[in-house]
Design an enzyme around this catalytic site. Structure first.
Site, PDB file in Angstrom:
ATOM      1  N   SER A 121       0.824  -1.208   0.000  1.00 34.18           N
ATOM      2  CA  SER A 121       0.000   0.000   0.000  1.00 34.18           C
ATOM      3  C   SER A 121       0.853   1.251   0.000  1.00 34.18           C
ATOM      4  O   SER A 121       0.333   2.337  -0.223  1.00 34.18           O
ATOM      5  CB  SER A 121      -0.946  -0.009   1.199  1.00 34.18           C
ATOM      6  OG  SER A 121      -0.350  -0.596   2.310  1.00 34.18           O
ATOM      7  N   HIS A 142      -2.551  -3.113  -6.428  1.00 32.27           N
ATOM      8  CA  HIS A 142      -2.994  -2.690  -5.100  1.00 32.27           C
ATOM      9  C   HIS A 142      -4.513  -2.794  -4.964  1.00 32.27           C
ATOM     10  O   HIS A 142      -5.250  -2.014  -5.569  1.00 32.27           O
ATOM     11  CB  HIS A 142      -2.512  -1.253  -4.815  1.00 32.27           C
ATOM     12  CG  HIS A 142      -2.830  -0.808  -3.424  1.00 32.27           C
ATOM     13  ND1 HIS A 142      -3.184   0.469  -3.116  1.00 32.27           N
ATOM     14  CD2 HIS A 142      -2.863  -1.499  -2.248  1.00 32.27           C
ATOM     15  CE1 HIS A 142      -3.414   0.554  -1.821  1.00 32.27           C
ATOM     16  NE2 HIS A 142      -3.233  -0.625  -1.275  1.00 32.27           N
ATOM     17  N   GLU A 154      -5.374  -0.488  -8.090  1.00 27.80           N
ATOM     18  CA  GLU A 154      -4.364   0.412  -8.659  1.00 27.80           C
ATOM     19  C   GLU A 154      -3.282  -0.471  -9.292  1.00 27.80           C
ATOM     20  O   GLU A 154      -2.767  -1.381  -8.624  1.00 27.80           O
ATOM     21  CB  GLU A 154      -3.752   1.289  -7.562  1.00 27.80           C
ATOM     22  CG  GLU A 154      -4.729   2.337  -7.030  1.00 27.80           C
ATOM     23  CD  GLU A 154      -4.168   3.159  -5.868  1.00 27.80           C
ATOM     24  OE1 GLU A 154      -4.397   4.366  -5.841  1.00 27.80           O
ATOM     25  OE2 GLU A 154      -3.506   2.577  -4.977  1.00 27.80           O
ATOM     26  N   ASN A 192      -4.104   6.069  -1.219  1.00 28.29           N
ATOM     27  CA  ASN A 192      -3.560   6.278   0.130  1.00 28.29           C
ATOM     28  C   ASN A 192      -2.924   7.649   0.305  1.00 28.29           C
ATOM     29  O   ASN A 192      -2.881   8.181   1.408  1.00 28.29           O
ATOM     30  CB  ASN A 192      -2.567   5.173   0.486  1.00 28.29           C
ATOM     31  CG  ASN A 192      -3.289   3.932   0.955  1.00 28.29           C
ATOM     32  OD1 ASN A 192      -4.430   4.005   1.395  1.00 28.29           O
ATOM     33  ND2 ASN A 192      -2.647   2.787   0.847  1.00 28.29           N
TER      34      ASN A 192
END
Ligand code: CAA
Length: 295
Positions: A121, A142, A154, A192
């Site tokens: 992440s 991800h 992702e 994130n």
């Protein structure tokens, strides 16, 4: 041109790994799910079986389909069983030394044409790719928690990723019915980078007494249309995971918005990791979560 994927290896059967394995099996792939020991492996497989049973109960899947999905998942504690995988996705602990040790071992076992993917992440994809003999066949994939439900993956291209490997990863995520968004190998990627400072700001608002945990969460649900409030989400992601992601982002960017608020640091010292440990901003020991009044 994308490579043909039939068999997928998943490393780690924890919060993310079990979901990633389930999604791949539901999409028709043969899956080899590897854990460090049998007890941890069975816990992950048990979670998958529970989800499959729930889908049958709700009439969302037939028993036959659920059995077929389960039948496509082969659990193991042996790296050797991943040798013939076409794609290997790691979802182990968010620790670079552990990931590097694992990739170095796997690199000599898994067929050289296979693509390797990390579900990290926040860590740099290139740092992992460079530890293998196949940096051109290394990407980030991800997923979001719960992987069975969240639409996004992702797809991260690092400086060494070949066009073919990147296309393979994009097509793989799409074949799972996911929305595959390409992004660069920059710490935090898209989600994130935005979501972590938001959760940290919610913790700071809580520290400053802007509202109680429940008030902050209810406000964001009702005022911004979020499915979960930020503190519930932090507990859901895992406060330990949140802590390590923001440490990586802070190290990378040296910006206050990524720094661990003191409350988070103290909660981590207390072993309050959120839902997974039974206590975080909320106490999960009762029928329904209640606010943790000890913070
Ligand atoms: N595994 C599988 N399925 C699950 C699940 C799980 N862990 N949790 C919920 N579901 C399914 C339910 O079975 C249900 O399915 P049906 O519609 O088919 O019945 C559906 O999801 C909705 O669940 P619920 O009705 O129980 O609850 P809900 O409507 O509140 O949804 C939620 C739950 C999907 C988790 C929702 O609250 C949500 O979207 N929350 C935000 C999650 C989020 O932001 N995730 C990203 C975290 S950040 C991250 O993962 C990145 C990182 O690197 C840290």
């Amino acid at each position: 041109m994308a490579q043909q994927i039939e068999k997928v290896g998943v490393l780690g059967a924890g919060l993310m790994g079990h979901g990633i394995a389930q999604v791949a099996a539901q999409s028709g792939y043969e899956v080899v799910l590897r854990e460090v020991d049998d007890a941890t492996l069975q816990k992950g497989i048990g979670r998958i079986e529970k989800q499959l049973a729930r889908a049958v109960e709700k009439g969302k899947s037939s028993q036959e389909d659920a059995d077929a999905v389960r039948g496509r998942i082969h659990g193991t504690v042996d790296y050797g069983e991943l040798a013939s995988c076409d794609l290997v996705i790691e979802a182990i602990t968010e620790s670079l030394p552990l990931k590097l040790e694992m990739w170095r071992e796997l690199d000599g076992i898994v067929k050289p044409e296979a693509v390797f993917a990390t579900n990290t992440s926040s860590l740099s994809v290139i740092d992992q790719a460079a530890a293998t003999g196949r940096p051109e066949r290394f990407v980030g994939l991800h997923y979001f928690n719960p992987a069975q439900v969240m639409k996004l993956v992702e797809v991260v291209r690092c400086v060494t990723t070949s066009d073919e490997a990147f296309e393979t990863a994009l097509q793989f995520a799409r074949s799972e019915g996911k929305l595959a968004i390409p992004t660069k190998d920059k710490a935090g990627f898209i989600v994130n980078r935005l979501l972590v400072p938001y959760m940290l700001d919610a913790i700071r608002a809580f520290e400053e007494g802007v509202g109680s945990a429940g008030e902050i969460d209810e406000a964001m649900k009702a005022g911004a249309g979020h499915p979960m409030g930020p503190l519930t989400l932090a507990d859901f992601v895992g406060l330990d995971t949140l802590g390590s992601i923001c440490d990586v982002l802070f190290e990378e960017f040296r910006e206050r918005r990524f720094a661990q608020p003191p409350t988070l640091r103290k909660m981590l010292s207390a072993g309050w990791f959120g839902r997974k440990s039974g206590i975080g901003f909320y106490d999960y020991s009762g029928e329904t979560p209640s606010e943790n009044t000890g913070i």
